[in-house]
Design a protein around this motif. Structure first.
Motif, mmCIF file in Angstrom:
data_model
loop_
_atom_site.group_PDB
_atom_site.id
_atom_site.type_symbol
_atom_site.label_atom_id
_atom_site.label_comp_id
_atom_site.label_asym_id
_atom_site.label_seq_id
_atom_site.Cartn_x
_atom_site.Cartn_y
_atom_site.Cartn_z
ATOM 1 N N LYS A 45 0.789 -1.230 0.000
ATOM 2 C CA LYS A 45 0.000 0.000 0.000
ATOM 3 C C LYS A 45 0.823 1.284 0.000
ATOM 4 N N PRO A 46 1.864 1.430 0.835
ATOM 5 C CA PRO A 46 2.632 2.687 0.821
ATOM 6 C C PRO A 46 3.268 2.987 -0.534
ATOM 7 N N TYR A 47 3.694 1.951 -1.233
ATOM 8 C CA TYR A 47 4.319 2.134 -2.543
ATOM 9 C C TYR A 47 3.341 2.765 -3.527
ATOM 10 N N HIS A 162 -10.856 -3.592 -11.724
ATOM 11 C CA HIS A 162 -11.894 -4.148 -10.846
ATOM 12 C C HIS A 162 -11.267 -5.274 -10.014
ATOM 13 N N TYR A 163 -11.398 -5.153 -8.715
ATOM 14 C CA TYR A 163 -10.809 -6.154 -7.816
ATOM 15 C C TYR A 163 -11.604 -6.173 -6.518
ATOM 16 N N THR A 164 -11.155 -6.960 -5.547
ATOM 17 C CA THR A 164 -11.828 -7.018 -4.254
ATOM 18 C C THR A 164 -10.905 -6.437 -3.195
ATOM 19 N N SER A 165 -11.395 -5.424 -2.502
ATOM 20 C CA SER A 165 -10.608 -4.751 -1.471
ATOM 21 C C SER A 165 -10.681 -5.524 -0.159
ATOM 22 N N LEU A 216 -1.768 -2.508 -10.032
ATOM 23 C CA LEU A 216 -2.148 -3.896 -10.317
ATOM 24 C C LEU A 216 -1.646 -4.838 -9.240
ATOM 25 N N TYR A 217 -0.385 -4.678 -8.868
ATOM 26 C CA TYR A 217 0.181 -5.592 -7.873
ATOM 27 C C TYR A 217 -0.535 -5.449 -6.531
ATOM 28 N N GLY A 218 -0.833 -4.213 -6.162
ATOM 29 C CA GLY A 218 -1.581 -4.002 -4.920
ATOM 30 C C GLY A 218 -2.958 -4.642 -4.973
#
Length: 275
Positions: A45-47, A162-165, A216-218
């Motif tokens: 997340k910080p990145y 679109h993803y799941t948080s 994307l990676y996050g």
């Protein structure tokens, strides 16, 4: 109750016990993975925050800023959809798919086998990433470079994710992020001037592929953490329901056995009186 009914109840008990062994094993496997994937999501997340802040700073600090990645135009949408590799995760996949609508001209970039299956009738950009857990940061760099170049060449007018948080071990929510075109969310900072070499636009354009790959990676990390948590919760619920069913079936089985034994004793006693 007949002997066949008693046998039927016994078979149902064995079947539920066998299923329970599988769901319990899946719950334990998911539990063992949760710490790893949640830690990866937290570290990432910080990145992403720094990347976004840097892009905002460049746009805010430079007047008359122009870039192919900030121009707004009409056209089709490329949607990166990160879903699961398999089912048995409660509403994880279905909740994500229900959270957005896809146009007939949209391009789908699926990550995860369930995403590729769900949108098989649409134009798929690729099917090379069918296992979300295998997607590495190197893969995300490749995807970021590919999609940023495709956007710059006009293959699509906007890029969405679109993803799941992952909120916590209990709560996971479908999420949406518009990656391109990118606009600044902040105002120009007074009294602050940063010089970029060779120029701000070149630096901005150079960062965009890294920005996309970072987002994307996050999202991949959060989606994997969400899927594993959803699977563990689903298996935990399944185990609880199976335990309740077993308890009821065992009571029913004991009653049936008691009735069968009582009936046999009665028949034996009646037969002895007739001797």
């Amino acid at each position: 109750m007949s002997a066949s009914s008693v046998k039927g109840i016994k078979n149902r008990i064995k079947s539920i016990e066998s299923t329970m062994q599988i769901t319990k094993a899946m719950e334990l496997v998911a539990s063992s993975k949760i710490r790893r994937v949640t830690d990866a999501a937290d570290r990432a997340k910080p990145y992403f925050d720094i990347l976004r802040e840097t892009l905002d700073d460049i746009v805010s600090d430079n007047k008359d800023f122009t870039s192919a990645y900030t121009r707004v135009c009409q056209g089709n949408v490329c949607r990166v959809v990160i879903a699961g590799d398999r089912g048995l995760a409660g509403g994880y996949n279905s909740n994500l798919f229900k959270s957005f609508n896809v146009g007939t001209d949209d391009i789908i970039f699926p990550i995860g086998r369930k995403a590729a299956e769900r949108f098989s009738g649409y134009r798929l950009y690729t099917t090379d990433y069918e296992k979300t857990s295998d997607v590495t940061i190197s893969d995300c760099r490749d995807i970021g470079a590919l999609l940023s170049e495709a956007y710059k060449n006009g293959e699509f007018a906007s890029l969405c994710l679109h993803y799941t948080s992952f909120k916590n071990a209990i709560l996971q929510e479908p999420a949406f992020m518009k990656l391109l075109p990118l606009s600044s969310g902040g105002e120009r900072r007074a009294g602050c001037l940063t010089l970029y070499e060779p120029d701000a636009e070149s630096v901005f354009d150079e960062i965009i592929p890294s920005y996309i790959s970072g987002m994307l990676y996050g999202a991949v990390c959060e989606s994997e953490a969400s899927e594993i948590s959803a699977r563990r919760n689903a298996m935990e619920t399944a185990n609880k329901n199976a335990a309740d069913m077993l308890e009821n079936l065992r009571i029913e089985y004991n009653r049936a056995r008691q009735g069968s034994i009582t009936r046999e004793i009665t028949e034996i006693a009646a037969g002895a009186e007739n001797l």
